[in-house]
Design a protein around this motif. Sequence first.
Motif, PDB file in Angstrom:
ATOM      1  N   ALA A  70      13.271 -32.202  -3.010  1.00 19.75           N
ATOM      2  CA  ALA A  70      13.838 -30.717  -2.708  1.00 19.75           C
ATOM      3  C   ALA A  70      14.871 -30.409  -3.544  1.00 19.75           C
ATOM      4  CB  ALA A  70      14.382 -30.773  -1.323  1.00 19.75           C
ATOM      5  N   ALA A  71      15.860 -31.481  -3.753  1.00 22.40           N
ATOM      6  CA  ALA A  71      16.902 -31.283  -4.977  1.00 22.40           C
ATOM      7  C   ALA A  71      16.304 -31.110  -6.105  1.00 22.40           C
ATOM      8  CB  ALA A  71      17.781 -32.467  -4.848  1.00 22.40           C
ATOM      9  N   ALA A  72      15.401 -31.979  -6.598  1.00 24.41           N
ATOM     10  CA  ALA A  72      14.740 -31.595  -7.742  1.00 24.41           C
ATOM     11  C   ALA A  72      13.984 -30.294  -7.897  1.00 24.41           C
ATOM     12  CB  ALA A  72      13.866 -32.859  -8.182  1.00 24.41           C
ATOM     13  N   GLY A  73      13.609 -29.767  -6.912  1.00 26.14           N
ATOM     14  CA  GLY A  73      12.960 -28.244  -6.907  1.00 26.14           C
ATOM     15  C   GLY A  73      13.968 -27.274  -7.158  1.00 26.14           C
ATOM     16  N   VAL A  74      14.740 -27.365  -6.533  1.00 25.68           N
ATOM     17  CA  VAL A  74      16.178 -26.317  -6.539  1.00 25.68           C
ATOM     18  C   VAL A  74      16.804 -26.496  -8.104  1.00 25.68           C
ATOM     19  CG1 VAL A  74      18.348 -25.803  -5.618  1.00 25.68           C
ATOM     20  CG2 VAL A  74      16.710 -26.562  -4.218  1.00 25.68           C
ATOM     21  N   ILE A  75      16.923 -27.664  -8.590  1.00 27.37           N
ATOM     22  CA  ILE A  75      17.603 -27.635  -9.962  1.00 27.37           C
ATOM     23  C   ILE A  75      16.606 -27.115 -10.783  1.00 27.37           C
ATOM     24  CG2 ILE A  75      18.132 -29.182 -11.800  1.00 27.37           C
ATOM     25  CD1 ILE A  75      19.165 -31.239  -9.551  1.00 27.37           C
ATOM     26  N   SER A  76      15.395 -27.390 -10.759  1.00 33.03           N
ATOM     27  CA  SER A  76      14.201 -26.896 -11.967  1.00 33.03           C
ATOM     28  C   SER A  76      14.405 -25.186 -11.645  1.00 33.03           C
ATOM     29  CB  SER A  76      12.943 -27.436 -11.525  1.00 33.03           C
ATOM     30  OG  SER A  76      12.329 -27.243 -10.179  1.00 33.03           O
ATOM     31  N   GLY A  77      14.257 -24.898 -10.394  1.00 34.27           N
ATOM     32  CA  GLY A  77      14.182 -23.297 -10.137  1.00 34.27           C
ATOM     33  C   GLY A  77      15.477 -22.587 -10.961  1.00 34.27           C
ATOM     34  N   MET A  78      16.752 -23.174 -10.545  1.00 29.17           N
ATOM     35  CA  MET A  78      17.666 -22.763 -11.160  1.00 29.17           C
ATOM     36  C   MET A  78      17.678 -22.638 -12.659  1.00 29.17           C
ATOM     37  SD  MET A  78      20.685 -24.081  -8.713  1.00 29.17           S
ATOM     38  CE  MET A  78      21.850 -23.634  -9.930  1.00 29.17           C
ATOM     39  N   LEU A  79      17.052 -23.742 -13.233  1.00 31.07           N
ATOM     40  CA  LEU A  79      17.053 -23.665 -14.798  1.00 31.07           C
ATOM     41  C   LEU A  79      16.100 -22.549 -15.361  1.00 31.07           C
ATOM     42  CD1 LEU A  79      16.921 -27.573 -15.405  1.00 31.07           C
ATOM     43  CD2 LEU A  79      18.801 -26.084 -15.966  1.00 31.07           C
ATOM     44  N   SER A  80      14.788 -22.372 -14.455  1.00 32.67           N
ATOM     45  CA  SER A  80      13.872 -21.573 -14.929  1.00 32.67           C
ATOM     46  C   SER A  80      14.537 -20.040 -14.738  1.00 32.67           C
ATOM     47  CB  SER A  80      12.476 -21.599 -14.096  1.00 32.67           C
ATOM     48  OG  SER A  80      12.874 -21.251 -12.712  1.00 32.67           O
ATOM     49  N   PHE A  81      15.355 -19.734 -13.728  1.00 34.14           N
ATOM     50  CA  PHE A  81      15.933 -18.319 -13.452  1.00 34.14           C
ATOM     51  C   PHE A  81      16.935 -18.186 -14.589  1.00 34.14           C
ATOM     52  CE2 PHE A  81      19.319 -16.018 -11.531  1.00 34.14           C
ATOM     53  CZ  PHE A  81      18.736 -14.992 -11.170  1.00 34.14           C
ATOM     54  N   ARG A  82      17.584 -19.133 -15.155  1.00 31.23           N
ATOM     55  CA  ARG A  82      18.724 -18.803 -16.273  1.00 31.23           C
ATOM     56  C   ARG A  82      17.739 -18.490 -17.459  1.00 31.23           C
ATOM     57  NH1 ARG A  82      23.277 -23.577 -15.376  1.00 31.23           N
ATOM     58  NH2 ARG A  82      24.263 -22.510 -13.561  1.00 31.23           N
ATOM     59  N   ALA A  83      16.639 -19.140 -17.425  1.00 30.00           N
ATOM     60  CA  ALA A  83      16.139 -18.802 -18.935  1.00 30.00           C
ATOM     61  C   ALA A  83      15.495 -17.322 -18.698  1.00 30.00           C
ATOM     62  CB  ALA A  83      14.958 -20.019 -18.804  1.00 30.00           C
ATOM     63  N   GLY A  84      15.084 -17.087 -17.332  1.00 24.15           N
ATOM     64  CA  GLY A  84      14.473 -15.605 -17.412  1.00 24.15           C
ATOM     65  C   GLY A  84      15.477 -14.655 -17.636  1.00 24.15           C
ATOM     66  N   ILE A  85      16.755 -14.780 -17.117  1.00 27.84           N
ATOM     67  CA  ILE A  85      17.749 -13.775 -17.387  1.00 27.84           C
ATOM     68  C   ILE A  85      18.061 -13.649 -18.840  1.00 27.84           C
ATOM     69  CG2 ILE A  85      20.276 -13.290 -17.005  1.00 27.84           C
ATOM     70  CD1 ILE A  85      20.008 -14.823 -14.053  1.00 27.84           C
ATOM     71  N   ALA A  86      18.207 -14.991 -19.537  1.00 24.87           N
ATOM     72  CA  ALA A  86      18.409 -14.650 -20.800  1.00 24.87           C
ATOM     73  C   ALA A  86      17.354 -14.075 -21.582  1.00 24.87           C
ATOM     74  CB  ALA A  86      18.559 -16.267 -21.481  1.00 24.87           C
ATOM     75  N   HIS A  87      16.123 -14.156 -21.340  1.00 28.98           N
ATOM     76  CA  HIS A  87      14.951 -13.480 -22.008  1.00 28.98           C
ATOM     77  C   HIS A  87      15.398 -11.927 -21.743  1.00 28.98           C
ATOM     78  CE1 HIS A  87      11.111 -12.732 -23.533  1.00 28.98           C
ATOM     79  NE2 HIS A  87      10.751 -12.136 -22.782  1.00 28.98           N
ATOM     80  N   ARG A  88      15.491 -11.596 -20.660  1.00 26.97           N
ATOM     81  CA  ARG A  88      15.503 -10.063 -20.310  1.00 26.97           C
ATOM     82  C   ARG A  88      16.636  -9.597 -20.999  1.00 26.97           C
ATOM     83  NH1 ARG A  88      13.886 -11.816 -14.943  1.00 26.97           N
ATOM     84  NH2 ARG A  88      15.856 -11.909 -14.519  1.00 26.97           N
ATOM     85  N   LYS A  89      17.729 -10.155 -21.239  1.00 27.31           N
ATOM     86  CA  LYS A  89      19.073  -9.727 -22.015  1.00 27.31           C
ATOM     87  C   LYS A  89      18.603  -9.452 -23.339  1.00 27.31           C
ATOM     88  CE  LYS A  89      23.570 -10.839 -22.723  1.00 27.31           C
ATOM     89  NZ  LYS A  89      24.876 -12.126 -22.486  1.00 27.31           N
ATOM     90  N   ARG A  90      17.687 -10.486 -23.920  1.00 24.15           N
ATOM     91  CA  ARG A  90      17.607 -10.137 -25.181  1.00 24.15           C
ATOM     92  C   ARG A  90      16.716  -9.045 -25.623  1.00 24.15           C
ATOM     93  NH1 ARG A  90      16.976 -15.920 -25.192  1.00 24.15           N
ATOM     94  NH2 ARG A  90      14.648 -15.685 -24.760  1.00 24.15           N
ATOM     95  N   ILE A  91      15.774  -8.818 -24.525  1.00 30.71           N
ATOM     96  CA  ILE A  91      14.702  -7.502 -24.602  1.00 30.71           C
ATOM     97  C   ILE A  91      15.708  -6.336 -24.420  1.00 30.71           C
ATOM     98  CG2 ILE A  91      12.730  -6.627 -23.326  1.00 30.71           C
ATOM     99  CD1 ILE A  91      11.740  -9.254 -22.676  1.00 30.71           C
TER     100      ILE A  91
END
Length: 522
Positions: A16-37
């Motif tokens: 479960a902890a691994a899933g939460v950590i991977s979700g957080m990392l993917s969320f941050r990557a999405g925010i950065a992409h939208r910021k660039r757009i």
Amino acid sequence: MWPYIIMGIVAVVLAAAAGVISGMLSFRAGIAHRKRIAEAEFESAEAEAKQIIARAKKEGEGKKRELLLEAKEENHKLRQEFDKEVKDRRNELTRQERRIQQKEENLDKKTDQMEQKENEIAKKSKSLDDAKAEIKEIKKKQIEQLEKISGLTVEEAKNFLLKNIETEVRHEAAMMVKEIETQAKEDAEKNAKNIIAGAIQKCAADHVAETTVSVVSLPNDEMKGRIIGREGRNIRTLETLTGIDLIIDDTPEAVILSGFDPVRREIARVALEKLIVDGRIHPARIEEMYEKAKKEVEHEIKQEGENATFETGVHGLHPEVVKLLGKLKFRTSYGQNVLKHSIEVSHLAGLMASELGADVATAKRAGLLHDIGKAVDHEVEGTHVTIGADIAKKYKESKEVVHAIMAHHGDVEANTLVAALVQAADAISAARPGARRENIENYIKRLEKLEEIANSFDGVEKSYAIQAGREIRIMVKPENIKDDGIVLIARDICKKIENELEYPGQIKVNVIRETRAIDYAK
């Protein structure tokens, strides 16, 4: 077993902890992409806005240049119109100045002409004054010369001429007045005859005289005994109720009713006729029939009064006056029915009033009511003239009607045209042939008395009563009576006839003076 369970739990927690950590990392990557757009889009919009602003500035400068050009053209156009208007006004002012200058010149010319005319008028006025003074001097000299020649002053000559003119004018005026009076008398007499003749022709009345007694026919002479009754009780009852005398004599199949009251006599006649038809004659039945007859006669009186008003066209009379008119049907004067006489007088007065332009309605009303006093003259003291006037006053008749009633027999002087017309109509109705009758013996005696009165005067040669005693023709001796004396003798004969003789209507006294010259040719 527990170590396996614990290891399983730890494994789940780690997963479960691994899933939460991977979700957080993917969320941050999405925010950065939208910021660039977003940053890329912002930079693109900013560049586009700069382009729009640049184009807008270029278009604004073009519009500014167009508006400046239009403003310059409009200004130029307005300036041209203003210059034209100023030029037109200057031209108009120039023309007005010229007209005013012309008018001033004309006024100056007219002023000069007026001054010239005033000078001419002054010269003429002076010459006229000189001429007047000269004429006045000449007139004065002529008057002085005329005074020397005539021996009269101006005032004396004026008075002399005025006196002569006044005498001539008075004489001519007197002659003219005499001619006018003579012509007026002739015309008045002619017109009066025409009016009276026309009124008589238009009023076609019956020439029937009536008696003052009533005769009741009987079916047989046996009825006389039944009318008298046992010991005379029936006739006494009838006479007591009606106030009428029953004369039962040898006259076959007839009973005569005699009484001073014509209404009572009519009630008695009607009651007696009802009793004869019924056949039951006794005191109780007599009283019953008397009451019925009384009601019938009262109804007939009212009906006759209303018929008289309808026939003459006289309306608005008091109901009591209408009843009194109806009573006149049972009243006679020298055999003439008073109601028919009153209707005839009303028609005659109305016809003459229409010819003379008088009040026709008042004349007809006064004519119908002139003998109203005769309806009650046997019940009230006084002459029928006075009684009639009192009745008219009582029931609010007009003053003209009351005066006409008072004057129709000459008791008072007729002061109105209506009164004179009623007086004349009454005389016409009473004096026409067949209207009235009297006893033949009294008639002959009256004619003889009439001739006797005329023959009693000195200078009367002979006299004749003509026109059924309504005219007397008198011949006088020309050697004893002069032309101016025949007027006096006619008046004296009239007065004596009025004082000594009773007669209906009026009597015409005609005095004739005739002079004859006789010679024979041989």
